[in-house]
Design an enzyme around this catalytic site. Structure first.
Site, PDB file in Angstrom:
ATOM      1  N   CYS A  82     -28.373 -32.424 -42.264  1.00 16.52           N
ATOM      2  CA  CYS A  82     -29.148 -31.447 -42.494  1.00 16.52           C
ATOM      3  C   CYS A  82     -30.830 -31.728 -42.156  1.00 16.52           C
ATOM      4  O   CYS A  82     -31.051 -32.175 -41.045  1.00 16.52           O
ATOM      5  CB  CYS A  82     -29.098 -30.415 -43.653  1.00 16.52           C
ATOM      6  SG  CYS A  82     -29.680 -28.945 -43.725  1.00 16.52           S
ATOM      7  N   HIS A 191     -23.326 -29.343 -43.508  1.00 10.39           N
ATOM      8  CA  HIS A 191     -23.074 -30.253 -44.948  1.00 10.39           C
ATOM      9  C   HIS A 191     -21.725 -30.714 -45.139  1.00 10.39           C
ATOM     10  O   HIS A 191     -20.954 -29.855 -45.604  1.00 10.39           O
ATOM     11  CB  HIS A 191     -23.770 -29.420 -45.884  1.00 10.39           C
ATOM     12  CG  HIS A 191     -25.049 -29.013 -46.116  1.00 10.39           C
ATOM     13  ND1 HIS A 191     -25.934 -29.878 -46.844  1.00 10.39           N
ATOM     14  CD2 HIS A 191     -25.967 -28.180 -45.630  1.00 10.39           C
ATOM     15  CE1 HIS A 191     -26.983 -29.482 -46.738  1.00 10.39           C
ATOM     16  NE2 HIS A 191     -27.104 -28.341 -46.116  1.00 10.39           N
ATOM     17  N   GLU A 193     -20.512 -32.467 -47.394  1.00 11.62           N
ATOM     18  CA  GLU A 193     -20.193 -32.536 -48.960  1.00 11.62           C
ATOM     19  C   GLU A 193     -19.765 -31.014 -49.326  1.00 11.62           C
ATOM     20  O   GLU A 193     -19.186 -31.112 -50.412  1.00 11.62           O
ATOM     21  CB  GLU A 193     -21.434 -33.074 -49.697  1.00 11.62           C
ATOM     22  CG  GLU A 193     -22.674 -32.338 -49.691  1.00 11.62           C
ATOM     23  CD  GLU A 193     -23.606 -32.137 -48.625  1.00 11.62           C
ATOM     24  OE1 GLU A 193     -24.623 -31.684 -48.964  1.00 11.62           O
ATOM     25  OE2 GLU A 193     -23.379 -32.550 -47.647  1.00 11.62           O
TER      26      GLU A 193
END
Length: 213
Positions: A82, A191, A193
């Site tokens: 990011c 992202h 995650e």
């Protein structure tokens, strides 16, 4: 035991990415750290980030981590995420042409106002939510189907000077670079995650990547 350092410069949900890395491979030692010695000793480095570019770059310079990141990028596998991806470019429009780390030559631009999709519907800024990613060949895409959907939250995007360093794109509504790669560096706008199964697979690929492609 293989080790990965998650760079802590005071911005971002670092525990979220650390937890995802540990879930991707429980045999890896994950450390959140601002200590240059810890980062330099790690086998791999993750450079995450959220927030404003001016604050990010100020924090990196104040802590001395700007040089640590450049050194890591030149010597071991490094994953930017990011704002961490954007900070690896030359400069950013956010905050008024902020000089960045210049690991990738290129620029960070804001999405244009009044974007519309093919049906004329207004597209909001920031670009937020799930979007398809069109891959170019790279080991970090192993076992991730083409056009998989990843989770994005951003108002700015990367424009690399060297198009061959663009390793994936997404559309909003026009194509934009959402992943960069060269040497042992890989960086993504989305992202991983927060991207469920495919995000964990990308992190697992990174944790086993030897830095070559």
């Amino acid at each position: 035991m293989s080790s990965v350092a998650v760079i802590d410069y005071g911005m971002g949900n670092l525990h979220s990415i650390a937890k995802a890395l540990q879930h991707a491979d429980a045999g890896v030692n994950v450390q959140i750290s601002a200590d240059p010695q810890v980062i330099n000793a790690a086998d791999r480095v993750v450079f995450p980030g959220v927030g404003a570019m001016r604050d990010c770059m100020q924090a990196l310079h104040d802590t001395g981590l700007a040089d640590v990141i450049r050194e890591a990028a030149a010597s071991k596998p490094l994953l930017g995420i990011c704002l961490g991806m954007q900070a690896l470019l030359s400069d950013s429009e956010e905050g008024g042409n902020i000089p960045c780390l210049n690991v990738f030559e290129g620029h960070v631009r804001r999405f244009s106002e009044h974007l519309t999709d093919k049906d004329g519907n207004t597209l909001k800024i920031p670009h937020m939510g799930w979007n398809q990613v069109k891959q170019q060949a790279h080991p970090l895409w192993d076992n991730i189907p083409q056009n998989s959907r990843f989770y994005f939250v951003h108002s700015y995007y990367a424009v690399p000077d060297h198009i061959e360093e663009s390793i994936a794109s997404s559309d909003y509504p026009q194509p934009f670079t959402c992943a960069l790669a060269k040497n042992q560096i890989f960086a993504v706008q989305f992202h991983p995650e927060k991207s469920q199964t495919v995000g964990l697979q990308l992190l697992k690929n990174f944790l086993h990547w030897n830095g070559r492609f």
